[in-house]
Design a protein around this motif. Sequence first.
Motif, PDB file in Angstrom:
ATOM      1  N   GLU A  36       0.832  -1.207   0.000  1.00 15.25           N
ATOM      2  CA  GLU A  36       0.000   0.000   0.000  1.00 15.25           C
ATOM      3  C   GLU A  36       0.863   1.252   0.000  1.00 15.25           C
ATOM      4  O   GLU A  36       1.955   1.266   0.583  1.00 15.25           O
ATOM      5  CB  GLU A  36      -0.917   0.016   1.228  1.00 15.25           C
ATOM      6  N   GLY A  37       0.344   2.314  -0.654  1.00 14.97           N
ATOM      7  CA  GLY A  37       1.006   3.616  -0.644  1.00 14.97           C
ATOM      8  C   GLY A  37       2.213   3.673  -1.573  1.00 14.97           C
ATOM      9  O   GLY A  37       2.636   2.673  -2.161  1.00 14.97           O
ATOM     10  N   VAL A  38       2.780   4.882  -1.657  1.00 14.31           N
ATOM     11  CA  VAL A  38       3.933   5.093  -2.523  1.00 14.31           C
ATOM     12  C   VAL A  38       5.118   4.261  -2.073  1.00 14.31           C
ATOM     13  O   VAL A  38       5.827   3.656  -2.893  1.00 14.31           O
ATOM     14  CB  VAL A  38       4.295   6.597  -2.566  1.00 14.31           C
ATOM     15  N   GLU A  39       5.360   4.192  -0.776  1.00 17.16           N
ATOM     16  CA  GLU A  39       6.499   3.418  -0.278  1.00 17.16           C
ATOM     17  C   GLU A  39       6.309   1.928  -0.550  1.00 17.16           C
ATOM     18  O   GLU A  39       7.265   1.211  -0.850  1.00 17.16           O
ATOM     19  CB  GLU A  39       6.694   3.673   1.222  1.00 17.16           C
ATOM     20  N   GLY A  40       5.050   1.477  -0.437  1.00 15.74           N
ATOM     21  CA  GLY A  40       4.767   0.082  -0.752  1.00 15.74           C
ATOM     22  C   GLY A  40       5.029  -0.217  -2.217  1.00 15.74           C
ATOM     23  O   GLY A  40       5.561  -1.274  -2.569  1.00 15.74           O
ATOM     24  N   LEU A  41       4.641   0.712  -3.093  1.00 10.96           N
ATOM     25  CA  LEU A  41       4.899   0.559  -4.528  1.00 10.96           C
ATOM     26  C   LEU A  41       6.394   0.467  -4.802  1.00 10.96           C
ATOM     27  O   LEU A  41       6.843  -0.376  -5.591  1.00 10.96           O
ATOM     28  CB  LEU A  41       4.275   1.724  -5.288  1.00 10.96           C
ATOM     29  N   LYS A  42       7.192   1.313  -4.159  1.00  7.20           N
ATOM     30  CA  LYS A  42       8.645   1.285  -4.354  1.00  7.20           C
ATOM     31  C   LYS A  42       9.223  -0.056  -3.912  1.00  7.20           C
ATOM     32  O   LYS A  42      10.067  -0.652  -4.605  1.00  7.20           O
ATOM     33  CB  LYS A  42       9.292   2.433  -3.579  1.00  7.20           C
ATOM     34  N   SER A  43       8.746  -0.537  -2.751  1.00  8.15           N
ATOM     35  CA  SER A  43       9.238  -1.829  -2.248  1.00  8.15           C
ATOM     36  C   SER A  43       8.919  -2.946  -3.234  1.00  8.15           C
ATOM     37  O   SER A  43       9.745  -3.828  -3.497  1.00  8.15           O
ATOM     38  CB  SER A  43       8.600  -2.142  -0.884  1.00  8.15           C
TER      39      SER A  43
END
Length: 534
Positions: free
Chosen positions: A110-117
Amino acid sequence: MDLSEKLIQLGFSHNQAIVYKALIEIGQCKAQAIIKKTNLHRNIVYEALEVLVEKHLAFKTTKGGVALFQLSDANTLVQDAKSQLTAAQEVAHEINSLRQESTHEIKLYEGVEGLKSHRYKILDDIKKSPEGGELLVLGVHSKANQEPLESFWEKFHHKRAAEHIPARMLFPTDIDYTVQKRNKIPFTKVRLLPQQMKNPSSIDIWKDQVAFMLYDIEPFIIAIKNQTLANSFREYFEMLWGQDTSVITGLEALKKLRYQKLRALKKGDQFSVLWGNYEPGTEKELFPFFKAFHKERVEEGVRLQYLGFEKDRDLLMQEMQYAGDPELKISELKFSDTYNESPMQIEIYPDSVVLFYWAQGEKAVAVDIRRREIRGAMKLYFDALWKQDTQLISGRENVEQLIFRKLDEMKKGDTYYVYGGQYGEKNPEHFFQFFCEYQKKKNKLGIRLQMIGFEDVRKQLLEEVRSGDPKLELSKVRFLDQELLTPSLTIIYPKSALLILWDYDEALAIETTRESARQMLLKHFQSLWKIAKK
């Protein structure tokens, strides 16, 4: 819900539904009657009729050599729907069987950080695999290309390229502006999905995994590890990637396609245009578009070869002037009236051929062909036309315009050679005035002349030359006896030669750029010059 919408629910395309409905209303008819009633382009109507006949929803008969179309029994729709239901049940059974046999693992981000991960995990998975791999991306939401995500994508793809991990991506047409940017990154290939495909999510496919990326307020990713599922989506991606022909409709969509093709090129690349043409009445809308297009092309340093009709010369020169290439440094233009008129404009790019039918609104159609052998064949055809070194120009006005253009092609200090010729008996006063204006322009441009005339027109010929060059500072004139008179006027330029037969409105000219022919004519002139009198 009207009939057309119900037909679309049964699997008809939008155009097929319109044509089917027209057949209901008209009954047995020619294709032309359907074209007239629906206002669809003839190619679209014939394509829809062909599909309806293949599906046995309509049938074709021939009467007096003319094809007639008529609907089949409407119960065919019911039988077709039953067949689709049976196929769907079989597919559902097969999927359920596969589900029971396979195992899977699901992760949520979830979220931008989740997308990066999630995206960095893809790189790790591929790097850890002994056989390597590639990332496939199918579709993307418009929000994904807005900040702060766009900055992340740039960083991610450059990191991926630095690690030599290839990626292929299929983007929807409404975000085509990212295609050029992504294609410039090494180990990256981006193509556009068919015009009608809209994908609200992005699907990542790599190794034995598939991830669905949804965008609302924040990104939300569902990643599934399942080899069977990954293989299915990979096959679907390859099917879309391998499509080598697309049909695009609507004037705005055609404009967007042309910019897509341009922006996929880099500085120094070249594309070719054959028979620039458009439907009458579209000039006011298309002329500004073409000017803006060529302005961007020139700014990006993309080269052009244009082979068109003589009647369009002035418009093309205006476009090049506006684009910033008035001296045609990266634009090569050739014109002729000897080509057969074509309603299509053919554009040949390094990897494709596009056939444009420029018209208003939805009547505009383009066929984008990405098949290598067809592109190669079209380029050979273009090159053959481009390299033609001899052409025929007919009509007095066309010949006169050609002679004046030839002056513009020379530079100050150049010399051209003239001998022979006679006006004929029709309207000699017109030719006298024409050549006086011609000589004035020649002198103004600082171009030198060597001319061989004939004794019986000495006075008139000198008067013409002196109208532009009173002291004969740039002109040398000699004369031959009348017995050597030739019916054609020969003009030898630095890079070409003209042979002209004057007969007022029925004037005829042969222009050649073949150097061997030009040299032969020049040697003949030089031999005559030696025996001609001052």
